[in-house]
Design a protein around this motif. Structure first.
Motif, mmCIF file in Angstrom:
data_model
loop_
_atom_site.group_PDB
_atom_site.id
_atom_site.type_symbol
_atom_site.label_atom_id
_atom_site.label_comp_id
_atom_site.label_asym_id
_atom_site.label_seq_id
_atom_site.Cartn_x
_atom_site.Cartn_y
_atom_site.Cartn_z
ATOM 1 N N LYS A 277 0.832 -1.201 0.000
ATOM 2 C CA LYS A 277 0.000 0.000 0.000
ATOM 3 C C LYS A 277 0.872 1.259 0.000
ATOM 4 O O LYS A 277 0.649 2.191 -0.784
ATOM 5 C CB LYS A 277 -0.931 0.008 1.205
ATOM 6 N N SER A 278 1.886 1.285 0.859
ATOM 7 C CA SER A 278 2.785 2.443 0.900
ATOM 8 C C SER A 278 3.550 2.593 -0.412
ATOM 9 O O SER A 278 3.799 3.722 -0.865
ATOM 10 C CB SER A 278 3.774 2.313 2.060
ATOM 11 N N GLU A 281 1.335 4.270 -2.847
ATOM 12 C CA GLU A 281 1.141 5.674 -2.466
ATOM 13 C C GLU A 281 2.406 6.491 -2.727
ATOM 14 O O GLU A 281 2.313 7.675 -3.089
ATOM 15 C CB GLU A 281 0.733 5.751 -0.997
ATOM 16 N N SER A 282 3.574 5.880 -2.550
ATOM 17 C CA SER A 282 4.823 6.583 -2.849
ATOM 18 C C SER A 282 4.904 6.949 -4.324
ATOM 19 O O SER A 282 5.291 8.075 -4.687
ATOM 20 C CB SER A 282 6.031 5.712 -2.455
ATOM 21 N N ARG A 284 2.348 7.244 -6.354
ATOM 22 C CA ARG A 284 1.297 8.233 -6.624
ATOM 23 C C ARG A 284 1.770 9.634 -6.228
ATOM 24 O O ARG A 284 1.490 10.612 -6.935
ATOM 25 C CB ARG A 284 0.011 7.867 -5.873
ATOM 26 N N LYS A 285 2.512 9.725 -5.128
ATOM 27 C CA LYS A 285 3.065 11.016 -4.725
ATOM 28 C C LYS A 285 4.043 11.537 -5.774
ATOM 29 O O LYS A 285 4.017 12.721 -6.141
ATOM 30 C CB LYS A 285 3.755 10.892 -3.369
ATOM 31 N N SER A 316 1.315 3.229 -10.102
ATOM 32 C CA SER A 316 0.650 3.334 -8.806
ATOM 33 C C SER A 316 -0.733 2.699 -8.857
ATOM 34 O O SER A 316 -1.157 2.029 -7.902
ATOM 35 C CB SER A 316 0.545 4.795 -8.365
ATOM 36 N N LEU A 320 -1.804 -0.366 -6.320
ATOM 37 C CA LEU A 320 -2.920 -0.160 -5.401
ATOM 38 C C LEU A 320 -4.116 -1.029 -5.761
ATOM 39 O O LEU A 320 -4.890 -1.437 -4.882
ATOM 40 C CB LEU A 320 -3.308 1.318 -5.374
#
Length: 479
Positions: A277-278, A281-282, A284-285, A316, A320
């Motif tokens: 999950k992280s 998200e990384s 996506r950031k 991403s 996800l």
């Protein structure tokens, strides 16, 4: 028998001399071990040998273009060394000096890259940044900085904490590492490692490592060599991962959170849980930055704002999606295998060039997520106290009508291209004393046929490596 030969030929004949040896070896094994079964086959003489490699092998071979050795100039200030080792090293040129990002694995390879960089500029190295602690990014540091103790060596807090040298099961992790990367394979069997060349330098591997002297926790902005550089914590492939963002150059260094393959959410060599999950998200950031140049930890850089954004966005989304589908299936009460069977990428993602499963695998990621959240018990009470492997094998052999009939079914699995089932039958028989040499030889043939149709380099390397280990054990037992 002709049909059987055709199936093996289709997977083993790669139109090059180096694979003809494998083909002949497979025929020899099958001719000796399987002749009785083939003589009774109702489908013999129905097809002819085809001199054609599996499309997945062709795709995997095409990935070699990512590892052609080259110093790639992204712009006037950023240069990336690709293909000199298993990972990338980069140089950013500032007014007062240069910043190095990642340092390769082998000191010998790092020395060659450092020389190439010095041919571009003779400015001194002011800082070196580790994107994470894996040896293939940290082993050649001294080649770039020499004995200059004033160089800032920067990493995240917790740097290298999770590596296998800290594990109580280090010996088996090392063996599995060798299999995953095909380190002991003969040269004729090597294609690549999915996101790295098949053969990488070993000259003083890791001998140039120098520990960080500056660490940070979440994020930090530094002026290095006259350039403002942002460093951001980015959990993903490792828990010490970071990405480097240089706003003035519109350049982002992603470390091993991005490369041109579906990500390795779980490493079959064995590793701590990679926070899926992280990881998503990384990425996506990263996709929210106006990136024009994306530098992966492996494979060649990506240039152009539109394509960079698209690649980060689909990456991403894929990560996800696998995560959320797995969680949803678990919450429906699915067992582990049911969960694996239910999760797949959307068609639009499957076709993306940067999401081909050269290195990572969707099912492996699903299994890792499942076990991370609920552990080994999948919710089915049948699995609370399962039979031992030998007890299960005994019952399965009895159910098949005896060892001889199961061995016949094992031979049929090759003829019918039911290779995974064949491996499972072989493992049942290997729990008994029935024809261990013959069964092992068939298992070797099955492993090599499976390897010959794999797009995933770690899986292919593992199949082949294990087959050679079995072959070696047979020879030693005969001697």
């Amino acid at each position: 028998m002709n049909k059987l030969k055709s199936q093996i030929a289709a997977t083993y004949s790669f139109k090059t001399l180096k694979y003809q040896t494998i083909l002949r070896g497979a025929f020899l094994v099958l001719g000796i071990i399987l002749m009785p079964a083939c003589q009774n086959s109702p489908n013999q003489n129905t097809s002819q040998v085809q001199d054609q490699e599996h499309p997945n092998i062709t795709k995997l071979k095409s990935q070699n273009a990512e590892f052609i050795p080259e110093i790639i100039k992204l712009n006037e200030k950023v240069y990336v060394a690709v293909g000199y080792d298993g990972s990338n090293a980069s140089m950013v040129i500032g007014e007062q000096g240069v910043v190095i990002i990642d340092a390769l694995r082998a000191l010998g390879a790092a020395e060659k890259v450092a020389e190439e960089f010095r041919n571009i500029t003779d400015k001194p190295v002011e800082a070196l940044i580790y994107t994470h602690g894996h040896l293939d990014h940290t082993g050649g540091t001294s080649a770039f900085i020499g004995n200059n103790k004033d160089v800032k060596i920067i990493a995240r807090e917790g740097f290298k904490d999770e590596l296998q040298e800290h594990s109580p099961v280090e010996p088996i992790l090392k063996q599995r590492n060798i299999r995953q990367f095909g380190r002991d394979l003969p040269a004729k069997d090597i294609i690549n490692r999915g996101v790295a060349p098949g053969i990488t330098p070993t000259d003083r591997a890791g001998k140039g490592y120098i520990a960080p002297n500056l660490t940070f926790q979440d994020s930090i902005t530094l002026n290095l060599a006259g350039i403002d550089i942002e460093l951001h914590a980015a959990d993903g492939e490792t828990n010490d991962e970071l990405f480097v963002w240089i706003p003035d150059l519109k350049t982002l260094f992603a470390g091993d959170n991005y490369y041109k393959s579906f990500p390795n959410l779980y490493a079959i060599r064995g590793s701590q849980y990679r926070d899926v999950k992280s990881w998503g998200e990384s990425i996506r950031k990263m996709s929210t930055y106006p990136v024009e140049y994306l530098v992966p930890g492996h494979t060649r850089p990506v240039s152009g704002k539109t394509i960079v954004h698209s690649n980060l966005k689909n990456y991403s989304t894929a990560i996800l999606s696998v995560y959320q589908q797995t969680i949803d299936a678990m919450n429906k009460g699915y067992t582990l295998q049911q969960t694996v069977d239910s999760v797949r990428l959307a068609d639009a993602l499957i076709e993306q060039p940067n999401l081909q499963e050269f290195y990572g695998s969707v099912p492996w990621g699903v299994r890792s997520i499942f076990l991370h959240y609920v552990g080994w018990f999948d919710g089915n009470p049948t699995n609370l106290y399962p039979l031992s492997s030998s007890q299960e094998a005994k019952h399965m052999v009895e159910l098949a009508g005896g060892e001889e009939k199961m061995f016949y079914k094992l031979n049929q699995s090759l003829e019918k291209s039911d290779y995974q089932w064949g491996l499972e039958l072989a493992d049942y028989l290997l729990q008994t004393d029935y024809e261990k040499v013959k069964v092992t030889k068939v298992k070797i043939a099955l492993l090599r046929v499976l390897a010959a149709q794999q797009i995933n380099a770690p899986a292919r390397n593992y199949y082949l490596s294990y087959s050679y280990e079995l072959e070696k054990s047979l020879k030693e037992s005969v001697l």
